[in-house]
Design a protein around this motif. Structure first.
Motif, short mmCIF file in Angstrom:
data_model
loop_
_atom_site.label_atom_id
_atom_site.label_comp_id
_atom_site.label_asym_id
_atom_site.label_seq_id
_atom_site.Cartn_x
_atom_site.Cartn_y
_atom_site.Cartn_z
N UNK A 72 67.99 27.93 176.28
CA UNK A 72 68.51 28.66 175.16
C UNK A 72 67.67 29.33 173.71
N UNK A 73 68.48 30.20 173.03
CA UNK A 73 67.63 30.94 172.16
C UNK A 73 67.67 30.73 171.17
N UNK A 74 67.02 30.62 170.14
CA UNK A 74 66.78 29.71 168.70
C UNK A 74 68.35 30.45 168.06
N UNK A 75 69.16 29.74 167.18
CA UNK A 75 70.33 29.80 166.60
C UNK A 75 69.17 30.83 164.87
N UNK A 76 69.05 32.30 164.80
CA UNK A 76 68.35 32.77 163.41
C UNK A 76 68.92 33.04 162.84
#
Length: 168
Positions: A72-76
């Motif tokens: 899960x990639x970070x929400x930036x």
């Protein structure tokens, strides 16, 4: 009155040299205002009924670029644009951006170039360096318009604790 906004997810894909992968979208496309010829934007697209953001992101990346992600990639970044010239049938668009680090690759998704052009109005991919974006003087736009500022912050300060609120 409640706004009817198109919800979308986008991937800030950075390679080992901090180049960002952008897609060239042409009109008609939700990222391309009526008066513009084309917009360079992060890969991604609309969230379909029954999908959550990360499921939609994974699907869009497979379809457009061929990139498969498991973590899960970070929400930036988070962007809300309420404007009549965006997303036909909607009052505007919400974009949630996620950071993905990947080795440099040639985008080749599940959809063919012809399908991408016909279904998404996506006609090209390009890896950009930050100075190229900052110094760009052509007639095409970037999404977000001031991509240089949040991208600089992301590259220098790293992943934010909370998604950064973007303007147009």
């Amino acid at each position: 009155m409640t706004s009817h906004l198109r919800r979308s997810v986008r991937a800030i894909i950075l390679d080992e040299d901090n180049r960002i992968l952008l897609c060239r979208f042409v009109s008609p496309h939700p990222a391309v205002p009526e008066q513009a010829k084309a917009v360079w934007a992060a890969p991604g697209g609309g969230i379909e009924p029954g999908e959550d953001r990360l499921t939609a992101l994974r699907r869009e990346l497979r379809e457009e670029t061929g990139l498969a992600i498991s973590a899960d990639p970070p929400h930036v970044w988070h962007q809300v644009v309420v404007a009549a010239d965006r997303a036909p049938g909607f009052d505007g668009i919400i974009n949630d951006y996620f950071l993905i680090r990947a080795n440099h690759f040639q985008p080749c998704g599940e959809l063919t170039d012809d399908q991408l052009a016909a279904e998404e109005n996506l006609v090209a991919f390009r890896w950009w360096q930050l100075p190229e974006i900052a110094g760009y003087t052509g007639s095409e736009l970037f999404s977000p318009r001031d991509l240089t500022t949040p991208l600089t912050a992301l590259l220098t300060a790293g992943t934010p604790d909370q998604p950064v609120q973007l303007g147009l």
